[in-house]
Scaffold this active site. Structure first.
Site, PDB file in Angstrom:
ATOM      1  N   GLY A   1      86.652  -9.346 -49.124  1.00  0.00           N
ATOM      2  CA  GLY A   1      87.476 -10.561 -49.065  1.00  0.00           C
ATOM      3  C   GLY A   1      88.954 -10.225 -49.006  1.00  0.00           C
ATOM      4  O   GLY A   1      89.347  -9.056 -48.885  1.00  0.00           O
TER       5      GLY A   1
ATOM      6  N   PHE B   1      80.091 -13.842 -47.179  1.00  0.00           N
ATOM      7  CA  PHE B   1      80.156 -15.310 -47.033  1.00  0.00           C
ATOM      8  C   PHE B   1      81.538 -15.716 -46.529  1.00  0.00           C
ATOM      9  O   PHE B   1      81.665 -16.383 -45.499  1.00  0.00           O
ATOM     10  CB  PHE B   1      79.801 -15.996 -48.362  1.00  0.00           C
ATOM     11  CG  PHE B   1      80.034 -17.481 -48.331  1.00  0.00           C
ATOM     12  CD1 PHE B   1      79.529 -18.264 -47.294  1.00  0.00           C
ATOM     13  CD2 PHE B   1      80.757 -18.117 -49.337  1.00  0.00           C
ATOM     14  CE1 PHE B   1      79.751 -19.638 -47.244  1.00  0.00           C
ATOM     15  CE2 PHE B   1      80.984 -19.485 -49.304  1.00  0.00           C
ATOM     16  CZ  PHE B   1      80.478 -20.250 -48.253  1.00  0.00           C
TER      17      PHE B   1
ATOM     18  N   ASP C   1      74.193  -9.801 -52.529  1.00  0.00           N
ATOM     19  CA  ASP C   1      74.624 -11.057 -53.147  1.00  0.00           C
ATOM     20  C   ASP C   1      74.570 -10.867 -54.664  1.00  0.00           C
ATOM     21  O   ASP C   1      73.502 -10.520 -55.201  1.00  0.00           O
ATOM     22  CB  ASP C   1      73.651 -12.162 -52.682  1.00  0.00           C
ATOM     23  CG  ASP C   1      74.078 -13.528 -53.154  1.00  0.00           C
ATOM     24  OD1 ASP C   1      74.532 -13.650 -54.308  1.00  0.00           O
ATOM     25  OD2 ASP C   1      73.941 -14.478 -52.367  1.00  0.00           O
TER      26      ASP C   1
ATOM     27  N   TYR D   1      83.703 -24.702 -59.015  1.00  0.00           N
ATOM     28  CA  TYR D   1      84.552 -23.507 -59.093  1.00  0.00           C
ATOM     29  C   TYR D   1      85.180 -23.389 -60.488  1.00  0.00           C
ATOM     30  O   TYR D   1      85.031 -22.362 -61.163  1.00  0.00           O
ATOM     31  CB  TYR D   1      85.637 -23.615 -58.031  1.00  0.00           C
ATOM     32  CG  TYR D   1      86.555 -22.418 -57.929  1.00  0.00           C
ATOM     33  CD1 TYR D   1      86.122 -21.225 -57.346  1.00  0.00           C
ATOM     34  CD2 TYR D   1      87.869 -22.478 -58.392  1.00  0.00           C
ATOM     35  CE1 TYR D   1      86.975 -20.128 -57.236  1.00  0.00           C
ATOM     36  CE2 TYR D   1      88.722 -21.392 -58.280  1.00  0.00           C
ATOM     37  CZ  TYR D   1      88.265 -20.221 -57.702  1.00  0.00           C
ATOM     38  OH  TYR D   1      89.115 -19.142 -57.594  1.00  0.00           O
TER      39      TYR D   1
HETATM   40  P1  NAD Z   1      87.817 -14.467 -50.590  1.00  0.00           P
HETATM   41  O1  NAD Z   1      86.982 -15.651 -50.269  1.00  0.00           O
HETATM   42  O2  NAD Z   1      88.640 -13.868 -49.501  1.00  0.00           O
HETATM   43  O3  NAD Z   1      86.948 -13.299 -51.226  1.00  0.00           O
HETATM   44  C1  NAD Z   1      85.780 -13.511 -51.968  1.00  0.00           C
HETATM   45  C2  NAD Z   1      84.753 -12.468 -51.518  1.00  0.00           C
HETATM   46  O4  NAD Z   1      83.556 -12.636 -52.281  1.00  0.00           O
HETATM   47  C3  NAD Z   1      84.364 -12.616 -50.048  1.00  0.00           C
HETATM   48  O5  NAD Z   1      84.398 -11.373 -49.423  1.00  0.00           O
HETATM   49  C4  NAD Z   1      82.954 -13.191 -50.105  1.00  0.00           C
HETATM   50  O6  NAD Z   1      82.188 -12.875 -48.967  1.00  0.00           O
HETATM   51  C5  NAD Z   1      82.444 -12.574 -51.395  1.00  0.00           C
HETATM   52  N1  NAD Z   1      81.347 -13.324 -52.007  1.00  0.00           N
HETATM   53  C6  NAD Z   1      81.263 -14.664 -52.215  1.00  0.00           C
HETATM   54  N2  NAD Z   1      80.104 -14.966 -52.823  1.00  0.00           N
HETATM   55  C7  NAD Z   1      79.436 -13.781 -53.001  1.00  0.00           C
HETATM   56  C8  NAD Z   1      78.192 -13.430 -53.583  1.00  0.00           C
HETATM   57  N3  NAD Z   1      77.373 -14.370 -54.092  1.00  0.00           N
HETATM   58  N4  NAD Z   1      77.831 -12.130 -53.591  1.00  0.00           N
HETATM   59  C9  NAD Z   1      78.633 -11.173 -53.062  1.00  0.00           C
HETATM   60  N5  NAD Z   1      79.831 -11.459 -52.500  1.00  0.00           N
HETATM   61  C10 NAD Z   1      80.224 -12.745 -52.486  1.00  0.00           C
HETATM   62  O7  NAD Z   1      88.762 -14.887 -51.811  1.00  0.00           O
HETATM   63  P2  NAD Z   1      89.928 -14.096 -52.542  1.00  0.00           P
HETATM   64  O8  NAD Z   1      91.158 -14.900 -52.418  1.00  0.00           O
HETATM   65  O9  NAD Z   1      89.941 -12.699 -52.136  1.00  0.00           O
HETATM   66  O10 NAD Z   1      89.443 -14.206 -54.063  1.00  0.00           O
HETATM   67  C11 NAD Z   1      88.845 -13.121 -54.748  1.00  0.00           C
HETATM   68  C12 NAD Z   1      88.600 -13.507 -56.202  1.00  0.00           C
HETATM   69  O11 NAD Z   1      89.830 -13.836 -56.833  1.00  0.00           O
HETATM   70  C13 NAD Z   1      87.684 -14.715 -56.363  1.00  0.00           C
HETATM   71  O12 NAD Z   1      86.836 -14.490 -57.465  1.00  0.00           O
HETATM   72  C14 NAD Z   1      88.637 -15.840 -56.655  1.00  0.00           C
HETATM   73  O13 NAD Z   1      88.041 -16.838 -57.432  1.00  0.00           O
HETATM   74  C15 NAD Z   1      89.752 -15.125 -57.412  1.00  0.00           C
HETATM   75  N6  NAD Z   1      91.025 -15.844 -57.283  1.00  0.00           N
HETATM   76  C16 NAD Z   1      91.750 -15.789 -56.123  1.00  0.00           C
HETATM   77  C17 NAD Z   1      92.946 -16.499 -56.030  1.00  0.00           C
HETATM   78  C18 NAD Z   1      93.816 -16.445 -54.791  1.00  0.00           C
HETATM   79  O14 NAD Z   1      94.855 -17.105 -54.774  1.00  0.00           O
HETATM   80  N7  NAD Z   1      93.497 -15.705 -53.777  1.00  0.00           N
HETATM   81  C19 NAD Z   1      93.396 -17.272 -57.123  1.00  0.00           C
HETATM   82  C20 NAD Z   1      92.599 -17.320 -58.263  1.00  0.00           C
HETATM   83  C21 NAD Z   1      91.431 -16.596 -58.352  1.00  0.00           C
END
Ligand code: NAD
Ligand code: UDP
Length: 317
Positions: free
Chosen positions: A16, A40, A62, A149
């Site tokens: 991600g 995803f 997953d 969430y």
């Molecule tokens: P993103 O959607 O780019 O990354 C999330 C990743 O998790 C993706 O690669 C997705 O394919 C993978 N994923 C989702 N469900 C899955 C599952 N069941 N099994 C395996 N992989 C799975 O989002 P991001 O911005 O990189 O966020 C990463 C983490 O940081 C998340 O947990 C998010 O809640 C947290 N977060 C991000 C932010 C932000 O501003 N970017 C803010 C608060 C919290």
């Protein structure tokens, strides 16, 4: 013999936005990285430059299913983060946070690994205390569109602290505030990517509500530095700890800044505000400063310059 400085580190959600930057950073620090992702919202494009590095491995998996691997540390980031994506299949979102946490905590317990949780400022909901310190318990709707969430992440925090109390696990919980930068998904609906893509394409900039709601935007490199520093704190420091940039901007200010910086002719259009959209959000980062000397170094202008350059490069043939 394995280099004792080189740790084996699992990053869930490693393909991600944040996960791919974290994998890069950990490899640069000399570690072996196992990236686990179900793709995803993440994509192979985010990690393609790492494939071929003998210290990097990617596994399609997953996290709602158990995982059996041997590592020293786990960063648990797997979870869709943008409202469009996490509301697409809300039941799976809650499962990812809750079952995913149980599986990763179970793994950490078996192999005695240290484990980090990517929690969120959403645990504060639509906050009544401003800025938000870690001891504020939040103001969260348990039955709304964002609840899959918000409540999933709150339950995951509960699990982390119960595993700590019950099994003495080494845990680190970070509450991440809005973060932006290269490799954000161009269509995930988050405000920074939306505004930049709209501005670069000369399309109207969509402001939800009157644009007076605030957010604090942290550049990705600053955040990743915070992750690594938190992971390396002494075992008695668990968090939860806020990681974010305390510079607070209204959404309208952000739109105007993006228009000015891209030289776009886009006009502002006002759309209805999504339900439970928090009115203000700004981290109190005193705890991170005091515990591991962390504060962001990159201001919004510099971070936007790099992010705009990234989105421009995507639109080039
Ligand atoms: P993103 O959607 O780019 O990354 C999330 C990743 O998790 C993706 O690669 C997705 O394919 C993978 N994923 C989702 N469900 C899955 C599952 N069941 N099994 C395996 N992989 C799975 O989002 P991001 O911005 O990189 O966020 C990463 C983490 O940081 C998340 O947990 C998010 O809640 C947290 N977060 C991000 C932010 C932000 O501003 N970017 C803010 C608060 C919290
Ligand atoms: N927002 C907006 N226009 C957009 C996308 C988002 O005005 O095209 C607003 C949204 O309503 C919210 C803020 O920007 O008030 C931040 O939204 P985002 O989805 O990035 O993150 P979150 O609401 O989770 O902080």
């Amino acid at each position: 013999m394995r280099n004792p400085i080189r740790k084996r580190i699992l990053v869930t959600g490693g393909a991600g936005f944040l996960g791919s930057h974290l994998c890069e950073r950990l490899l640069a620090d000399g570690h072996d990285v196992l990236c686990v992702d179900n793709f995803f919202t993440g994509t192979k494009d985010n990690i393609v430059h790492l494939i071929g590095n003998p210290h990097f491995e990617a596994l399609r998996h997953d996290v709602t299913f158990p995982l059996y691997v041997e590592v020293d540390e786990i960063y648990n980031l797997a979870c869709p983060a943008s409202p469009i994506h996490y509301q697409f299949d809300p039941v799976q979102t809650t499962k990812t946070s809750v079952h995913g946490a149980i599986n990763m905590l179970g793994l950490a317990k078996r192999i005695k690994a240290k484990i980090f949780q990517a929690s969120t400022s959403e645990v504060y909901g639509d906050p009544k205390v401003h800025p938000q310190p870690e001891d504020y318990w939040g103001h969260v709707n348990p039955v709304g569109l964002r609840s899959c969430y918000d409540e999933g992440k709150r339950c995951a925090e509960t699990l982390f602290f119960d595993y700590r109390r019950q099994h003495n696990l080494r845990i680190k919980v970070a509450r991440i505030f809005n973060t932006y930068g290269p490799r954000m998904h161009p269509n995930d609906g988050r405000v920074v990517s939306n505004f930049i893509v709209q501005a670069l394409n000369g399309k109207p900039i969509t402001i939800y509500g009157d644009g007076r709601q605030t957010r604090s935007f942290c550049y990705v490199d600053d955040l990743i530095e915070g992750f690594v520093r938190l992971m390396n704190t002494p075992d008695d420091f668990t968090g939860p700890v806020n990681l974010g940039n305390p510079g607070e901007f209204t959404i309208r200010e952000l739109a105007e800044k993006v228009i000015a910086m891209t030289g776009s002719k886009s006009k502002l259009v006002f759309k209805s505000l999504p339900s439970d959209d928090p009115m203000q959000r700004c981290p109190d980062i005193a705890l991170a400063k005091q515990q591991f000397g962390w504060e962001p170094a990159i201001d919004l202008g510099s971070g936007l310059t790099k992010t705009i350059a990234y989105f421009r490069s995507l639109s080039r043939p």
